[in-house]
Design a protein around this motif. Sequence first.
Motif, PDB file in Angstrom:
ATOM      1  N   TYR A  11       0.833  -1.209   0.000  1.00  0.00           N
ATOM      2  CA  TYR A  11       0.000   0.000   0.000  1.00  0.00           C
ATOM      3  C   TYR A  11       0.867   1.258   0.000  1.00  0.00           C
ATOM      4  O   TYR A  11       0.562   2.236  -0.681  1.00  0.00           O
ATOM      5  N   SER A  12       1.937   1.237   0.756  1.00  0.00           N
ATOM      6  CA  SER A  12       2.848   2.383   0.809  1.00  0.00           C
ATOM      7  C   SER A  12       3.492   2.626  -0.557  1.00  0.00           C
ATOM      8  O   SER A  12       3.607   3.769  -1.006  1.00  0.00           O
ATOM      9  N   LEU A  13       3.903   1.542  -1.216  1.00  0.00           N
ATOM     10  CA  LEU A  13       4.468   1.684  -2.562  1.00  0.00           C
ATOM     11  C   LEU A  13       3.443   2.295  -3.516  1.00  0.00           C
ATOM     12  O   LEU A  13       3.759   3.215  -4.278  1.00  0.00           O
ATOM     13  N   LEU A  14       2.220   1.790  -3.473  1.00  0.00           N
ATOM     14  CA  LEU A  14       1.181   2.282  -4.374  1.00  0.00           C
ATOM     15  C   LEU A  14       0.792   3.725  -4.063  1.00  0.00           C
ATOM     16  O   LEU A  14       0.441   4.488  -4.969  1.00  0.00           O
ATOM     17  N   ASP A  15       0.867   4.111  -2.808  1.00  0.00           N
ATOM     18  CA  ASP A  15       0.559   5.491  -2.424  1.00  0.00           C
ATOM     19  C   ASP A  15       1.626   6.473  -2.903  1.00  0.00           C
ATOM     20  O   ASP A  15       1.372   7.673  -2.991  1.00  0.00           O
ATOM     21  N   ASN A  16       2.812   5.971  -3.185  1.00  0.00           N
ATOM     22  CA  ASN A  16       3.937   6.831  -3.551  1.00  0.00           C
ATOM     23  C   ASN A  16       4.433   6.597  -4.978  1.00  0.00           C
ATOM     24  O   ASN A  16       5.614   6.779  -5.273  1.00  0.00           O
ATOM     25  N   LEU A  17       3.528   6.220  -5.860  1.00  0.00           N
ATOM     26  CA  LEU A  17       3.928   5.911  -7.234  1.00  0.00           C
ATOM     27  C   LEU A  17       4.498   7.117  -7.976  1.00  0.00           C
ATOM     28  O   LEU A  17       5.344   6.960  -8.849  1.00  0.00           O
ATOM     29  N   GLU A  18       4.040   8.306  -7.650  1.00  0.00           N
ATOM     30  CA  GLU A  18       4.584   9.508  -8.298  1.00  0.00           C
ATOM     31  C   GLU A  18       6.094   9.579  -8.073  1.00  0.00           C
ATOM     32  O   GLU A  18       6.854   9.855  -8.996  1.00  0.00           O
ATOM     33  N   THR A  19       6.515   9.325  -6.858  1.00  0.00           N
ATOM     34  CA  THR A  19       7.939   9.363  -6.517  1.00  0.00           C
ATOM     35  C   THR A  19       8.662   8.142  -7.060  1.00  0.00           C
ATOM     36  O   THR A  19       9.815   8.227  -7.487  1.00  0.00           O
ATOM     37  N   LEU A  20       7.981   7.006  -7.070  1.00  0.00           N
ATOM     38  CA  LEU A  20       8.600   5.745  -7.456  1.00  0.00           C
ATOM     39  C   LEU A  20       8.464   5.426  -8.951  1.00  0.00           C
ATOM     40  O   LEU A  20       8.842   4.344  -9.377  1.00  0.00           O
ATOM     41  N   ALA A  21       7.935   6.353  -9.721  1.00  0.00           N
ATOM     42  CA  ALA A  21       7.714   6.116 -11.151  1.00  0.00           C
ATOM     43  C   ALA A  21       8.951   5.577 -11.877  1.00  0.00           C
ATOM     44  O   ALA A  21       8.822   4.687 -12.721  1.00  0.00           O
TER      45      ALA A  21
END
Length: 186
Positions: A11-21
């Motif tokens: 969930y944390s990864l999916l919440d931060n997809l903008e940063t993790l693109a």
Amino acid sequence: MDPVPRQQAIYSLLDNLETLAPVMPQVMLATRSALDDIDDIDFTTSVHARIRALIQDKSYIAKIDLNLSYMVRALASRYSLENEHLLIELFQSTHGFTNSQSIPIQRDIMMILANWQRRYWLSDIKHTFSTMHPWLKRAFLMSSYSLDDEGRHWRNSVKSSLGDYEKIVHEWAGSKAQNNGWRIPV
């Protein structure tokens, strides 16, 4: 990781997809792994909904063919009607910034739908086999084993027109399809 912290991490990864693109493929690989390992329908449904939303909202992240390919593979972890409709729509539409169809994405979708036993769809597209890209032809040869008798009759009718590599795929898939519960690797 235990299931609960693993779910929270996804969930944390999916919440931060903008940063993790920039590392989206790795995020989707971790997501797919978690979906395969954790048997929680609510978790899977929630994750799939988030991935589908990225695709349906035409997020810039999903416009990159490589990212979209990994997203499609993450959706393959569990059948749902929503996933089926989205994948069929994606198969028929253009992908990415180039507005062309991505053969690897179409190939993965075809194999996923075969694993989900979507026979009606496979039966509809078998008539386009002769005009398919070679990768799609090979994927369809594997997928045709989910069509049972219809697939066997179809394979017999096209056997003489297959190239050398398609014959190898045909033989390999035929030997694997004899194993109960065999799924096309996606």
